[in-house]
Design a protein around this motif. Sequence first.
Motif, short mmCIF file in Angstrom:
data_model
loop_
_atom_site.label_atom_id
_atom_site.label_comp_id
_atom_site.label_asym_id
_atom_site.label_seq_id
_atom_site.Cartn_x
_atom_site.Cartn_y
_atom_site.Cartn_z
N GLY A 101 47.73 3.03 -28.57
CA GLY A 101 47.63 1.67 -29.05
C GLY A 101 47.91 0.67 -27.94
O GLY A 101 47.72 0.96 -26.75
N VAL A 102 48.39 -0.52 -28.31
CA VAL A 102 48.62 -1.56 -27.32
C VAL A 102 50.10 -1.93 -27.26
O VAL A 102 50.83 -1.81 -28.25
CB VAL A 102 47.77 -2.82 -27.61
CG1 VAL A 102 46.29 -2.51 -27.48
CG2 VAL A 102 48.08 -3.38 -28.97
N ARG A 103 50.51 -2.42 -26.09
CA ARG A 103 51.89 -2.85 -25.91
C ARG A 103 52.04 -4.23 -26.52
O ARG A 103 51.18 -5.09 -26.39
CB ARG A 103 52.22 -2.87 -24.41
CG ARG A 103 53.66 -3.15 -24.12
CD ARG A 103 54.06 -2.71 -22.74
NE ARG A 103 53.18 -3.19 -21.70
CZ ARG A 103 53.07 -2.62 -20.50
NH1 ARG A 103 53.76 -1.56 -20.20
NH2 ARG A 103 52.25 -3.13 -19.60
N PHE A 104 53.15 -4.46 -27.19
CA PHE A 104 53.37 -5.70 -27.93
C PHE A 104 53.40 -6.92 -27.01
O PHE A 104 52.84 -7.95 -27.31
CB PHE A 104 54.68 -5.61 -28.72
CG PHE A 104 55.01 -6.86 -29.47
CD1 PHE A 104 54.28 -7.24 -30.57
CD2 PHE A 104 56.05 -7.68 -29.06
CE1 PHE A 104 54.58 -8.40 -31.26
CE2 PHE A 104 56.36 -8.83 -29.74
CZ PHE A 104 55.62 -9.20 -30.84
N GLY A 105 54.04 -6.80 -25.87
CA GLY A 105 54.25 -7.96 -25.01
C GLY A 105 53.00 -8.52 -24.37
O GLY A 105 52.74 -9.71 -24.41
N ASP A 106 52.17 -7.64 -23.78
CA ASP A 106 51.02 -8.13 -23.03
C ASP A 106 49.69 -7.54 -23.49
O ASP A 106 48.65 -7.86 -22.93
CB ASP A 106 51.20 -7.86 -21.54
CG ASP A 106 51.37 -6.38 -21.23
OD1 ASP A 106 51.40 -5.58 -22.17
OD2 ASP A 106 51.47 -6.05 -20.03
N GLY A 107 49.70 -6.69 -24.50
CA GLY A 107 48.46 -6.13 -25.03
C GLY A 107 47.85 -5.04 -24.17
O GLY A 107 46.68 -4.71 -24.35
N ALA A 108 48.62 -4.48 -23.24
CA ALA A 108 48.10 -3.41 -22.39
C ALA A 108 47.91 -2.14 -23.22
O ALA A 108 48.72 -1.84 -24.10
CB ALA A 108 49.06 -3.14 -21.23
N LYS A 109 46.85 -1.40 -22.92
CA LYS A 109 46.60 -0.14 -23.62
C LYS A 109 47.60 0.89 -23.15
O LYS A 109 47.74 1.15 -21.96
CB LYS A 109 45.18 0.35 -23.35
CG LYS A 109 44.12 -0.55 -23.93
CD LYS A 109 42.75 -0.04 -23.61
CE LYS A 109 41.70 -1.00 -24.16
NZ LYS A 109 40.34 -0.57 -23.79
N LEU A 110 48.30 1.52 -24.09
CA LEU A 110 49.31 2.52 -23.77
C LEU A 110 48.74 3.93 -23.98
O LEU A 110 47.85 4.14 -24.80
CB LEU A 110 50.55 2.35 -24.63
CG LEU A 110 51.38 1.11 -24.37
CD1 LEU A 110 52.54 1.03 -25.35
CD2 LEU A 110 51.90 1.10 -22.95
N ALA A 111 49.29 4.87 -23.23
CA ALA A 111 48.88 6.26 -23.36
C ALA A 111 50.07 7.15 -23.05
O ALA A 111 50.97 6.77 -22.30
CB ALA A 111 47.74 6.57 -22.41
N THR A 112 50.07 8.33 -23.65
CA THR A 112 51.05 9.35 -23.33
C THR A 112 50.32 10.44 -22.56
O THR A 112 49.28 10.92 -23.01
CB THR A 112 51.68 9.95 -24.60
OG1 THR A 112 52.38 8.90 -25.28
CG2 THR A 112 52.65 11.06 -24.26
N ILE A 113 50.87 10.80 -21.41
CA ILE A 113 50.29 11.89 -20.62
C ILE A 113 51.27 13.05 -20.66
O ILE A 113 52.47 12.87 -20.49
CB ILE A 113 49.97 11.43 -19.17
CG1 ILE A 113 49.31 12.57 -18.39
CG2 ILE A 113 51.17 10.87 -18.48
CD1 ILE A 113 48.70 12.12 -17.08
N GLU A 114 50.74 14.24 -20.97
CA GLU A 114 51.60 15.41 -21.13
C GLU A 114 50.83 16.67 -20.74
O GLU A 114 49.60 16.66 -20.69
CB GLU A 114 52.10 15.52 -22.56
CG GLU A 114 51.01 15.69 -23.58
CD GLU A 114 51.51 15.63 -25.00
OE1 GLU A 114 50.78 16.14 -25.88
OE2 GLU A 114 52.60 15.09 -25.26
N PHE A 115 51.57 17.73 -20.49
CA PHE A 115 50.94 19.01 -20.21
C PHE A 115 50.34 19.57 -21.49
O PHE A 115 50.86 19.33 -22.59
CB PHE A 115 51.95 19.99 -19.61
CG PHE A 115 52.31 19.66 -18.19
CD1 PHE A 115 51.47 20.02 -17.15
CD2 PHE A 115 53.47 18.96 -17.89
CE1 PHE A 115 51.79 19.71 -15.85
CE2 PHE A 115 53.79 18.64 -16.59
CZ PHE A 115 52.95 19.01 -15.56
N VAL A 116 49.26 20.34 -21.38
CA VAL A 116 48.53 20.77 -22.58
C VAL A 116 49.34 21.70 -23.46
O VAL A 116 49.12 21.75 -24.67
CB VAL A 116 47.18 21.43 -22.21
CG1 VAL A 116 46.24 20.40 -21.64
CG2 VAL A 116 47.36 22.57 -21.25
#
Length: 125
Positions: A101-116
Amino acid sequence: MRHKHGYRKLGRDSAHRRAMLRNMATSLITHESITTTLPKAKELRSVVEKMVTLGKKGGLHNQRQAASYLFDKAAVSKVFQDLAPRFKDRPGGYLRILKRGVRFGDGAKLATIEFVDFEPKAKSE
């Protein structure tokens, strides 16, 4: 078209960008999952996959190359002792990026990166 046209500059000069990616790579290897912005996660993926490939190759030279990039000796040992055996039969694609989704403060697209093969530990109640 921008096909095969370099890398993302992420609004930083080269020294800042390199330091940021080194920090994020060390954190990702240590914690196996981090949340950041989508462009940073996409750039980080190539860096960490190269570290895991170094771990799979093994050898002293590859350990020194990984140690020259990562900030923590524990992260280097984790690459060579934990991650490399886990992914020894996998020919690449060690990470996944999940959009958050997006960050509340500046609307940046957020992502989680993780090992498979990452599974979060259940919170003890």
